[in-house]
Design a protein around this motif. Structure first.
Motif, PDB file in Angstrom:
ATOM      1  N   LYS A  29      49.258 -21.907  47.914  1.00 11.70           N
ATOM      2  CA  LYS A  29      48.739 -20.744  47.194  1.00 11.70           C
ATOM      3  C   LYS A  29      48.931 -19.414  47.922  1.00 11.70           C
ATOM      4  CE  LYS A  29      47.249 -23.516  44.015  1.00 11.70           C
ATOM      5  NZ  LYS A  29      47.982 -23.654  42.747  1.00 11.70           N
ATOM      6  N   SER A  30      49.404 -19.437  49.156  1.00  7.22           N
ATOM      7  CA  SER A  30      49.544 -18.183  49.893  1.00  7.22           C
ATOM      8  C   SER A  30      50.742 -18.246  50.827  1.00  7.22           C
ATOM      9  CB  SER A  30      48.283 -17.897  50.713  1.00  7.22           C
ATOM     10  OG  SER A  30      48.162 -18.839  51.774  1.00  7.22           O
ATOM     11  N   GLU A  31      51.179 -17.086  51.278  1.00  7.53           N
ATOM     12  CA  GLU A  31      52.284 -17.027  52.235  1.00  7.53           C
ATOM     13  C   GLU A  31      51.902 -17.691  53.547  1.00  7.53           C
ATOM     14  OE1 GLU A  31      53.875 -13.158  52.794  1.00  7.53           O
ATOM     15  OE2 GLU A  31      54.320 -12.824  50.666  1.00  7.53           O
ATOM     16  N   ASP A  32      50.650 -17.530  53.946  1.00  7.96           N
ATOM     17  CA  ASP A  32      50.190 -18.176  55.184  1.00  7.96           C
ATOM     18  C   ASP A  32      50.259 -19.696  55.061  1.00  7.96           C
ATOM     19  OD1 ASP A  32      49.717 -15.755  56.391  1.00  7.96           O
ATOM     20  OD2 ASP A  32      47.556 -15.753  56.002  1.00  7.96           O
ATOM     21  N   ALA A  33      49.892 -20.210  53.909  1.00  3.08           N
ATOM     22  CA  ALA A  33      49.950 -21.659  53.699  1.00  3.08           C
ATOM     23  C   ALA A  33      51.389 -22.150  53.717  1.00  3.08           C
ATOM     24  CB  ALA A  33      49.276 -22.025  52.383  1.00  3.08           C
ATOM     25  N   VAL A  34      52.287 -21.370  53.106  1.00  2.00           N
ATOM     26  CA  VAL A  34      53.707 -21.734  53.118  1.00  2.00           C
ATOM     27  C   VAL A  34      54.228 -21.748  54.546  1.00  2.00           C
ATOM     28  CG1 VAL A  34      56.021 -21.005  52.449  1.00  2.00           C
ATOM     29  CG2 VAL A  34      54.154 -20.909  50.779  1.00  2.00           C
ATOM     30  N   LYS A  35      53.871 -20.735  55.322  1.00  2.00           N
ATOM     31  CA  LYS A  35      54.336 -20.655  56.706  1.00  2.00           C
ATOM     32  C   LYS A  35      53.818 -21.820  57.539  1.00  2.00           C
ATOM     33  CE  LYS A  35      54.293 -17.702  60.820  1.00  2.00           C
ATOM     34  NZ  LYS A  35      53.815 -16.420  61.411  1.00  2.00           N
ATOM     35  N   ALA A  36      52.524 -22.095  57.433  1.00  2.00           N
ATOM     36  CA  ALA A  36      51.924 -23.170  58.219  1.00  2.00           C
ATOM     37  C   ALA A  36      52.499 -24.526  57.834  1.00  2.00           C
ATOM     38  CB  ALA A  36      50.408 -23.167  58.037  1.00  2.00           C
ATOM     39  N   THR A  37      52.663 -24.756  56.542  1.00  2.00           N
ATOM     40  CA  THR A  37      53.201 -26.032  56.071  1.00  2.00           C
ATOM     41  C   THR A  37      54.657 -26.191  56.480  1.00  2.00           C
ATOM     42  OG1 THR A  37      51.665 -26.042  54.206  1.00  2.00           O
ATOM     43  CG2 THR A  37      53.623 -27.439  54.024  1.00  2.00           C
ATOM     44  N   THR A  38      55.430 -25.111  56.400  1.00  2.00           N
ATOM     45  CA  THR A  38      56.835 -25.172  56.808  1.00  2.00           C
ATOM     46  C   THR A  38      56.955 -25.528  58.280  1.00  2.00           C
ATOM     47  OG1 THR A  38      57.471 -23.552  55.126  1.00  2.00           O
ATOM     48  CG2 THR A  38      58.991 -23.869  56.963  1.00  2.00           C
ATOM     49  N   GLU A  39      56.116 -24.925  59.106  1.00  2.00           N
ATOM     50  CA  GLU A  39      56.133 -25.238  60.544  1.00  2.00           C
ATOM     51  C   GLU A  39      55.781 -26.699  60.782  1.00  2.00           C
ATOM     52  OE1 GLU A  39      53.485 -22.465  62.339  1.00  2.00           O
ATOM     53  OE2 GLU A  39      54.900 -20.778  62.230  1.00  2.00           O
ATOM     54  N   LYS A  40      54.809 -27.190  60.048  1.00  3.04           N
ATOM     55  CA  LYS A  40      54.404 -28.591  60.205  1.00  3.04           C
ATOM     56  C   LYS A  40      55.532 -29.537  59.815  1.00  3.04           C
ATOM     57  CE  LYS A  40      50.864 -31.884  58.675  1.00  3.04           C
ATOM     58  NZ  LYS A  40      49.656 -32.060  57.824  1.00  3.04           N
ATOM     59  N   ILE A  41      56.129 -29.300  58.660  1.00  4.92           N
ATOM     60  CA  ILE A  41      57.197 -30.182  58.197  1.00  4.92           C
ATOM     61  C   ILE A  41      58.426 -30.071  59.103  1.00  4.92           C
ATOM     62  CG2 ILE A  41      58.716 -30.755  56.268  1.00  4.92           C
ATOM     63  CD1 ILE A  41      55.668 -31.400  55.925  1.00  4.92           C
ATOM     64  N   ASN A  42      58.713 -28.877  59.598  1.00  2.00           N
ATOM     65  CA  ASN A  42      59.828 -28.717  60.524  1.00  2.00           C
ATOM     66  C   ASN A  42      59.613 -29.504  61.806  1.00  2.00           C
ATOM     67  OD1 ASN A  42      61.289 -27.080  58.805  1.00  2.00           O
ATOM     68  ND2 ASN A  42      60.667 -25.163  59.768  1.00  2.00           N
ATOM     69  N   SER A  43      58.354 -29.644  62.222  1.00  2.27           N
ATOM     70  CA  SER A  43      58.086 -30.443  63.426  1.00  2.27           C
ATOM     71  C   SER A  43      58.449 -31.904  63.195  1.00  2.27           C
ATOM     72  CB  SER A  43      56.615 -30.315  63.836  1.00  2.27           C
ATOM     73  OG  SER A  43      55.748 -31.034  62.973  1.00  2.27           O
ATOM     74  N   PHE A  44      58.251 -32.397  61.979  1.00  2.00           N
ATOM     75  CA  PHE A  44      58.665 -33.765  61.662  1.00  2.00           C
ATOM     76  C   PHE A  44      60.191 -33.853  61.582  1.00  2.00           C
ATOM     77  CE2 PHE A  44      54.516 -33.748  59.078  1.00  2.00           C
ATOM     78  CZ  PHE A  44      53.771 -34.011  60.216  1.00  2.00           C
ATOM     79  N   SER A  45      60.812 -32.830  61.033  1.00  2.00           N
ATOM     80  CA  SER A  45      62.271 -32.800  60.928  1.00  2.00           C
ATOM     81  C   SER A  45      62.934 -32.739  62.293  1.00  2.00           C
ATOM     82  CB  SER A  45      62.694 -31.597  60.077  1.00  2.00           C
ATOM     83  OG  SER A  45      64.082 -31.571  59.868  1.00  2.00           O
ATOM     84  N   ASN A  46      62.236 -32.185  63.288  1.00  2.00           N
ATOM     85  CA  ASN A  46      62.784 -32.074  64.646  1.00  2.00           C
ATOM     86  C   ASN A  46      62.837 -33.407  65.374  1.00  2.00           C
ATOM     87  OD1 ASN A  46      63.181 -29.309  64.438  1.00  2.00           O
ATOM     88  ND2 ASN A  46      61.195 -28.796  65.317  1.00  2.00           N
ATOM     89  N   ALA A  47      62.214 -34.419  64.810  1.00  2.00           N
ATOM     90  CA  ALA A  47      62.218 -35.741  65.437  1.00  2.00           C
ATOM     91  C   ALA A  47      63.601 -36.380  65.326  1.00  2.00           C
ATOM     92  CB  ALA A  47      61.159 -36.623  64.782  1.00  2.00           C
ATOM     93  N   PHE A  48      63.734 -37.562  65.897  1.00  2.00           N
ATOM     94  CA  PHE A  48      65.027 -38.254  65.950  1.00  2.00           C
ATOM     95  C   PHE A  48      65.318 -39.017  64.664  1.00  2.00           C
ATOM     96  CE2 PHE A  48      67.823 -41.769  67.481  1.00  2.00           C
ATOM     97  CZ  PHE A  48      68.857 -40.993  67.969  1.00  2.00           C
ATOM     98  N   GLY A  49      64.271 -39.512  64.021  1.00  2.00           N
ATOM     99  CA  GLY A  49      64.476 -40.306  62.811  1.00  2.00           C
ATOM    100  C   GLY A  49      63.172 -40.542  62.089  1.00  2.00           C
ATOM    101  N   THR A  50      63.256 -41.226  60.966  1.00  2.00           N
ATOM    102  CA  THR A  50      62.081 -41.542  60.151  1.00  2.00           C
ATOM    103  C   THR A  50      62.228 -42.943  59.573  1.00  2.00           C
ATOM    104  OG1 THR A  50      61.819 -39.214  59.481  1.00  2.00           O
ATOM    105  CG2 THR A  50      60.697 -40.873  58.138  1.00  2.00           C
ATOM    106  N   VAL A  51      61.126 -43.661  59.538  1.00  2.00           N
ATOM    107  CA  VAL A  51      61.051 -44.923  58.802  1.00  2.00           C
ATOM    108  C   VAL A  51      60.245 -44.687  57.539  1.00  2.00           C
ATOM    109  CG1 VAL A  51      60.471 -47.380  58.854  1.00  2.00           C
ATOM    110  CG2 VAL A  51      60.954 -46.166  60.999  1.00  2.00           C
TER     111      VAL A  51
END
Length: 200
Positions: free
Chosen positions: A75-97
């Motif tokens: 609902k807000s730019e802050d929420a988009v920013k925080a969520t993007t950072e969180k998801i990017n931290s998962f993307s920075n990993a080596f892999g996913t099951v």
């Protein structure tokens, strides 16, 4: 009492700061995950757990799917920013099951054993827990950190389309893994007398 398994359990933690600096190859990790899931116990030897193991661009695509599905709900730019950072931290990993339950197996057991029919889905969830915990602990033993996420069912349709998932596979969790870039913090425990009873 021997404590080697207990020591490994203490080593397994939720690690959010993950990277790509692992010593093992994707082939070694994939083979390890597959064998670990095969050896995890299941009721009636049902073997209902399925897994899709993602590396490189496939791994990144998964987390792009997650972010794209989350953004319309923010609902807000802050929420988009925080969520993007969180998801990017998962993307920075080596892999996913990606962990799935094959519902054809569950429904087949319900039909075969009607007296226990109401239990089979719950038991399949227990199978998931066994498999996920075994993989998580085994990765920890090899110096690989992990965390477990649950963006299902929000991402189910796009994941199925992207990775060719059979209709009967129900997504149950997403475990990203990689090098431990920062350790987990201290963990608190509630008092034993609130959790356990022993009768002798």
């Amino acid at each position: 009492m021997k404590t080697s398994l207990l020591d490994l359990q203490k080593q397994r933690r939720t690690i959010y700061a993950l990277g790509k600096n692992v010593d093992q190859t994707p082939e070694e990790i994939s083979d390890f995950i597959k064998e670990t899931i095969k050896q995890a116990p299941t009721p009636f030897n049902s073997q209902s757990t399925r897994a899709v193991i993602l590396f490189n661009d496939y791994h990144k695509k998964l987390w792009d799917i997650v972010l794209n599905n989350l953004k319309p709900h923010l609902k807000s730019e802050d929420a988009v920013k925080a969520t993007t950072e969180k998801i990017n931290s998962f993307s920075n990993a080596f892999g996913t099951v990606l962990y799935f339950t094959d519902m054809d197996v569950v429904h087949g057991l319900e039909d075969q054993f009607p007296s226990y029919a109401q239990n089979f889905y719950d038991w399949s969830e227990q199978s998931q827990g066994n498999a996920q915990y075994a993989v998580w602990t085994g990765l920890a033993e090899n110096g690989i950190g992990a965390n477990l996420q649950h963006y299902n069912p929000l991402i189910d349709e796009d994941v199925a389309k992207e990775f060719g998932i059979p209709d009967s596979w129900k997504l149950r969790g997403e475990m990203d893994f990689g090098s431990i870039e920062s350790p987990a913090g201290d963990k608190d425990y509630i008092d034993d007398d609130k959790r356990f009873k022993t009768f002798k």
